[in-house]
Design a protein around this motif. Structure first.
Motif, PDB file in Angstrom:
ATOM      1  N   ARG A 173     -14.133  -7.536  -0.826  1.00 28.25           N
ATOM      2  CA  ARG A 173     -14.678  -8.330   0.274  1.00 28.25           C
ATOM      3  C   ARG A 173     -13.925  -8.185   1.603  1.00 28.25           C
ATOM      4  N   PHE A 174     -12.608  -7.987   1.517  1.00 24.77           N
ATOM      5  CA  PHE A 174     -11.783  -8.008   2.737  1.00 24.77           C
ATOM      6  C   PHE A 174     -11.538  -6.614   3.295  1.00 24.77           C
ATOM      7  N   CYS A 175     -12.131  -5.591   2.688  1.00 24.12           N
ATOM      8  CA  CYS A 175     -11.773  -4.209   3.012  1.00 24.12           C
ATOM      9  C   CYS A 175     -12.822  -3.547   3.896  1.00 24.12           C
ATOM     10  N   VAL A 192      -1.533   6.871  -2.269  1.00 25.03           N
ATOM     11  CA  VAL A 192      -2.986   7.055  -2.220  1.00 25.03           C
ATOM     12  C   VAL A 192      -3.571   5.647  -2.086  1.00 25.03           C
ATOM     13  N   MET A 193      -3.539   5.185  -0.835  1.00 25.44           N
ATOM     14  CA  MET A 193      -3.914   3.804  -0.528  1.00 25.44           C
ATOM     15  C   MET A 193      -4.798   3.741   0.707  1.00 25.44           C
ATOM     16  N   GLY A 194      -5.350   4.878   1.083  1.00 28.84           N
ATOM     17  CA  GLY A 194      -6.259   4.876   2.231  1.00 28.84           C
ATOM     18  C   GLY A 194      -7.668   4.551   1.746  1.00 28.84           C
ATOM     19  N   THR A 195      -8.657   5.051   2.470  1.00 25.02           N
ATOM     20  CA  THR A 195     -10.041   4.788   2.081  1.00 25.02           C
ATOM     21  C   THR A 195     -10.358   5.405   0.721  1.00 25.02           C
ATOM     22  N   GLY A 196     -11.101   4.650  -0.085  1.00 21.72           N
ATOM     23  CA  GLY A 196     -11.584   5.192  -1.355  1.00 21.72           C
ATOM     24  C   GLY A 196     -10.865   4.646  -2.570  1.00 21.72           C
ATOM     25  N   GLU A 197     -11.508   4.828  -3.719  1.00 25.72           N
ATOM     26  CA  GLU A 197     -10.906   4.431  -4.994  1.00 25.72           C
ATOM     27  C   GLU A 197     -10.559   5.726  -5.742  1.00 25.72           C
ATOM     28  N   PRO A 198      -9.258   6.062  -5.784  1.00 27.32           N
ATOM     29  CA  PRO A 198      -8.878   7.351  -6.363  1.00 27.32           C
ATOM     30  C   PRO A 198      -9.355   7.539  -7.807  1.00 27.32           C
ATOM     31  N   VAL A 208      -0.239   5.656  -6.714  1.00 22.53           N
ATOM     32  CA  VAL A 208      -1.698   5.569  -6.638  1.00 22.53           C
ATOM     33  C   VAL A 208      -2.113   4.110  -6.794  1.00 22.53           C
ATOM     34  N   SER A 209      -2.969   3.684  -5.891  1.00 25.26           N
ATOM     35  CA  SER A 209      -3.420   2.291  -5.914  1.00 25.26           C
ATOM     36  C   SER A 209      -4.859   2.245  -6.419  1.00 25.26           C
ATOM     37  N   THR A 210      -5.111   1.335  -7.362  1.00 25.87           N
ATOM     38  CA  THR A 210      -6.461   1.216  -7.908  1.00 25.87           C
ATOM     39  C   THR A 210      -6.923  -0.234  -7.932  1.00 25.87           C
ATOM     40  N   CYS A 211      -8.239  -0.392  -7.828  1.00 26.50           N
ATOM     41  CA  CYS A 211      -8.797  -1.738  -7.920  1.00 26.50           C
ATOM     42  C   CYS A 211      -8.922  -2.160  -9.388  1.00 26.50           C
ATOM     43  N   GLY A 212      -8.650  -1.233 -10.319  1.00 26.17           N
ATOM     44  CA  GLY A 212      -8.612  -1.627 -11.725  1.00 26.17           C
ATOM     45  C   GLY A 212      -9.747  -1.083 -12.580  1.00 26.17           C
ATOM     46  N   LEU A 242      -1.606  -1.797  -8.893  1.00 28.60           N
ATOM     47  CA  LEU A 242      -2.883  -2.447  -9.187  1.00 28.60           C
ATOM     48  C   LEU A 242      -3.191  -3.483  -8.108  1.00 28.60           C
ATOM     49  N   SER A 243      -4.398  -3.386  -7.548  1.00 27.12           N
ATOM     50  CA  SER A 243      -4.835  -4.394  -6.583  1.00 27.12           C
ATOM     51  C   SER A 243      -5.273  -5.625  -7.357  1.00 27.12           C
ATOM     52  N   LEU A 244      -4.462  -6.648  -7.280  1.00 27.69           N
ATOM     53  CA  LEU A 244      -4.714  -7.857  -8.078  1.00 27.69           C
ATOM     54  C   LEU A 244      -5.516  -8.861  -7.248  1.00 27.69           C
ATOM     55  N   HIS A 245      -4.928  -9.318  -6.184  1.00 25.59           N
ATOM     56  CA  HIS A 245      -5.581 -10.177  -5.176  1.00 25.59           C
ATOM     57  C   HIS A 245      -6.057 -11.545  -5.643  1.00 25.59           C
ATOM     58  N   GLY A 246      -6.291 -11.694  -6.918  1.00 22.61           N
ATOM     59  CA  GLY A 246      -6.621 -13.005  -7.465  1.00 22.61           C
ATOM     60  C   GLY A 246      -5.863 -13.128  -8.774  1.00 22.61           C
ATOM     61  N   VAL A 288      -3.325 -10.572   4.601  1.00 24.81           N
ATOM     62  CA  VAL A 288      -4.585  -9.842   4.792  1.00 24.81           C
ATOM     63  C   VAL A 288      -4.717  -9.392   6.243  1.00 24.81           C
ATOM     64  N   ASN A 289      -5.186  -8.181   6.404  1.00 26.15           N
ATOM     65  CA  ASN A 289      -5.402  -7.631   7.729  1.00 26.15           C
ATOM     66  C   ASN A 289      -6.824  -8.004   8.132  1.00 26.15           C
ATOM     67  N   PRO A 290      -6.981  -8.912   9.075  1.00 28.33           N
ATOM     68  CA  PRO A 290      -8.346  -9.385   9.346  1.00 28.33           C
ATOM     69  C   PRO A 290      -9.232  -8.252   9.870  1.00 28.33           C
ATOM     70  N   PHE A 298       2.090  -4.693  -8.468  1.00 30.30           N
ATOM     71  CA  PHE A 298       0.870  -5.469  -8.224  1.00 30.30           C
ATOM     72  C   PHE A 298       0.757  -5.709  -6.727  1.00 30.30           C
ATOM     73  N   GLU A 299      -0.440  -5.475  -6.202  1.00 26.21           N
ATOM     74  CA  GLU A 299      -0.667  -5.762  -4.785  1.00 26.21           C
ATOM     75  C   GLU A 299      -1.491  -7.034  -4.689  1.00 26.21           C
ATOM     76  N   TYR A 300      -1.096  -7.861  -3.768  1.00 26.12           N
ATOM     77  CA  TYR A 300      -1.777  -9.151  -3.634  1.00 26.12           C
ATOM     78  C   TYR A 300      -1.947  -9.451  -2.158  1.00 26.12           C
ATOM     79  N   SER A 301      -3.191  -9.311  -1.672  1.00 26.49           N
ATOM     80  CA  SER A 301      -3.465  -9.621  -0.267  1.00 26.49           C
ATOM     81  C   SER A 301      -3.535 -11.120  -0.112  1.00 26.49           C
ATOM     82  N   LEU A 302      -2.685 -11.661   0.720  1.00 24.38           N
ATOM     83  CA  LEU A 302      -2.677 -13.116   0.912  1.00 24.38           C
ATOM     84  C   LEU A 302      -3.744 -13.503   1.932  1.00 24.38           C
TER      85      LEU A 302
END
Ligand code: SAH
Length: 350
Positions: free
Chosen positions: A117-119, A155-161, A190-194, A213-217, A289-291, A255-259
């Motif tokens: 949602r925030f990306c 590997v954290m730019g655009t896309g899901e590796p 490498v960063s993944t949404c899971g 791992l992009s956790l975020h919740g 979070v980067n608005p 774990f990555e967690y966007s606040l």
């Protein structure tokens, strides 16, 4: 169509050269031109005979990435690049300078279909996957343009590796090959949404790269509100896949967690996060979070992010707040590319 020679691993290039009837050592020379000397044309490969260069030219292409834009941060020296691909799609990459060395953040797809949602990268959906050569190409161009060696790759730019698994894996093999740029696998993240099955597959590839791992919740309910992919692979399964990755590779998970203010930054969220992190050998990276202008997510104040962090530290959790880099340029994922797409559209409409 000509074959993309920079997408071959060392072994694959050896096989190709054998098929062309060339001696094995030629592939070492060619690989070195492509992945160490970062040649953009066969003409540059002066230790090859002219007939061989012509033969290569007839069968293969190198496909250099063309820099369209470069933004340089006056605050911290971060460089943001916009590269044009052969079919006119554009991708963005970032060079960050840290005390411990230069880090490059690359894109793995043009756009993304994961829908977080925030990306900003996912708003236009997925256009296409990047090839292995387009992934290494971003790093090579940055190294050539900046004249500086790249030490770390994220590997954290655009896309899901992991949604572009085969090309991603080729990319890792090429990047970390001793015949090429020879970046240590331990310096690659490498960063993944899971994507659970792919995390498990990656764990078995005998690599030493770091998995983020992009956790975020911290609960299934919260996570799936922010990340649609969580409906397909639930939190429990994702965490089990991370545990499996750790067991197989010995690599500590990040774990990555966007606040996001008012969404996942309450004391209750910290408590749930503690339950996830404290039994695990992990590192937690909090990212205010980067608005982005398409959504109304708000960054928590510095104070409240610090408080959230302290709360976790009390439980011995290894936690950092990610320093914001290049905030004076289009820093957040996908912003520069979206701005470019909008400019193109405006031009077409005039
Ligand atoms: N597809 C991969 C890589 C994406 S980007 C993944 O999902 O992990 C790398 C990180 O930046 C991810 O954790 C992603 O969720 C996060 N991110 C994306 N947009 C963001 C934003 N606007 N603010 C903060 N973090 C963001």
């Amino acid at each position: 169509m000509k074959k993309d020679i920079r997408s071959y691993t060392f072994e694959e290039l050896q096989n190709e050269m054998e098929l062309l009837g060339e001696k094995k050592f030629r592939s070492s020379q060619i690989y070195e031109w492509l992945h160490v000397k970062l040649a953009d044309s066969f003409e540059e490969m002066t230790n090859l005979s002219k007939p061989l260069r012509e033969k290569l030219e007839a069968e293969y292409t190198i496909w250099p990435l063309e820099m369209l834009e470069r933004q340089v941060s006056e605050l911290d020296g971060t460089n943001k690049f916009l590269f044009q691909l052969q079919d006119d799609h554009v991708v963005e990459s970032v060079l960050m300078r840290y005390k411990h060395g230069n880090s490059v953040c690359i894109s793995s797809q043009v756009g993304c279909r994961m829908g977080c949602r925030f990306c900003a990268s996912t708003i236009g959906g997925l256009e296409r996957n990047l090839s292995a050569s387009e992934m290494v190409g971003q790093i090579y161009q940055i190294q050539k343009i900046s004249g500086e060696r790249v030490h770390n790759v994220v590997v954290m730019g655009t896309g899901e590796p992991l949604d572009n698994y085969d090309n991603f894996l080729e990319f890792i093999r090429i990047l970390t090959d001793e015949h090429g740029l020879n970046i240590s696998q331990r310096n690659v993240t490498v960063s993944t949404c899971g994507i659970v099955p792919r995390i498990k597959e990656l764990a078995k590839e005998n690599l030493q790269i770091t998995l983020a791992l992009s956790l975020h919740g911290a609960t299934q309910e919260k996570r799936q509100k922010l990340m649609p992919v969580a409906k397909q692979y639930n939190l429990q399964e994702v965490l089990e896949a991370c545990d499996f990755y750790f067991r197989e590779t010995g690599r500590r998970i990040t774990f990555e967690y966007s606040l996001v203010a008012g969404v996942n930054d309450a004391a209750e969220d910290a408590k749930e996060l503690i339950a996830i992190c404290s039994p695990r050998n992990c590192h937690l990276n909090l990212i205010p979070v980067n608005p982005i202008k398409e959504r109304d997510f708000v960054q928590p104040s510095r104070q409240s992010a610090e408080k959230f962090k302290k709360n976790l530290e009390k439980y011995g959790i290894n936690v950092t707040i990610r320093r914001e880099m290049g905030s004076d340029i289009d820093g957040a994922c996908g912003q520069l590319r979206r701005k470019h797409a909008k400019k193109q559209k405006d031009k077409e409409e005039i």
